[in-house]
Write an enzyme that holds these catalytic residues in place. Structure first.
Site, mmCIF file in Angstrom:
data_model
loop_
_atom_site.group_PDB
_atom_site.id
_atom_site.type_symbol
_atom_site.label_atom_id
_atom_site.label_comp_id
_atom_site.label_asym_id
_atom_site.label_seq_id
_atom_site.Cartn_x
_atom_site.Cartn_y
_atom_site.Cartn_z
ATOM 1 C CB SER A 90 76.888 52.343 64.504
ATOM 2 O OG SER A 90 77.809 53.401 64.601
ATOM 3 C CE LYS A 117 75.197 56.439 64.697
ATOM 4 N NZ LYS A 117 76.437 55.664 64.701
ATOM 5 C CB SER A 173 76.205 54.566 60.597
ATOM 6 O OG SER A 173 76.438 54.095 61.896
#
Length: 237
Positions: free
Chosen positions: A29, A32, A84
């Site tokens: 993640s 991101k 997240s």
């Protein structure tokens, strides 16, 4: 071990310490941050978008997006960066026109930053064949993100209200425990999948110095390690 990491200074970009900094690994993640860096300038925060069916069906951590429900871009960015949320990342990609154009824009942004170890195959960082980044690239991306006030704002949030159908809402919380546990923490983004293991990129400020720390393929309890790296970096800087 495949563990890698990097410490660098925000203003100058000077690398204080690095280990296998260009080794290409699954970013989980932390990718991101590239999604946010790409889409924040392209999507107006107050615009409301209707969630499509692909958002709630995604795997992993989710904010609880319901297909057919309207969400402001700012709410989706908050959920994606603060907790997240994988469904929020997909909803943002849909708002930009779909997964394919979003990935094209993300990879163009990475190329613009000279983040040559980074290849985006998903908007949320879930494992995908050929997807990669490195500790060096995560620091580059994060450094560019910190130049954007909105990017800094979302990462600095510890909690927020997220909309639910019927005009209701519920609280979502940050997944960045260092934000509330390390003095001077500006913000950061964590990631984890079984294949990628733990990853993290974040920044802290002390005595007018800001240092970025990125680690990949780490153990899940990486917080104390990152604190030690930052303490060492401030002393060295």
């Amino acid at each position: 071990t495949d563990r890698q990491g990097l410490l660098n200074v925000l203003v100058t970009g000077h690398v204080l310490a690095a280990r296998a900094a260009h080794q290409r690994l699954a970013p989980a993640s932390t990718l991101k941050t590239l999604t946010a860096l790409t889409l924040i300038p392209r999507l107006q925060p107050a615009v409301e978008v209707v969630a499509q069916r692909d958002a709630p069906s995604v795997d992993g951590t989710k904010a609880g997006i319901v297909a057919g429900t309207k969400y402001a871009v700012s709410e989706l960015l908050t959920a994606m960066l603060m907790m997240s949320a994988n469904d929020a990342a997909v909803a943002l990609a849909d708002a930009y026109g779909g997964i394919a154009p979003t990935l094209t824009a993300m990879n163009a942004e990475a190329a613009h930053l000279n983040a040559g170890d980074t290849v985006a195959k998903t908007p949320n960082g879930l494992d995908a064949p050929g997807q990669s980044s490195s500790a060096y690239d995560l620091a580059l991306i994060f450094r560019a993100g910190l130049a954007n006030p909105d990017f800094r704002h979302y990462l600095a949030l510890t909690s927020a209200a997220f909309p639910a159908p019927g005009g209701k809402s519920f609280q979502i919380q940050t997944h960045d425990h260092l934000l509330t546990d390390y003095p001077g923490m500006v913000g950061g983004k964590n990631g984890y999948t079984v294949a990628a293991q733990a990853s993290y990129v974040g920044a802290a400020t002390r005595d007018a110095h800001t240092i970025i720390c990125g680690v990949m393929r780490d153990h899940p309890n990486f917080s104390n390690e990152v604190k030690t790296l930052l303490d060492w970096g401030f002393a060295a800087d």
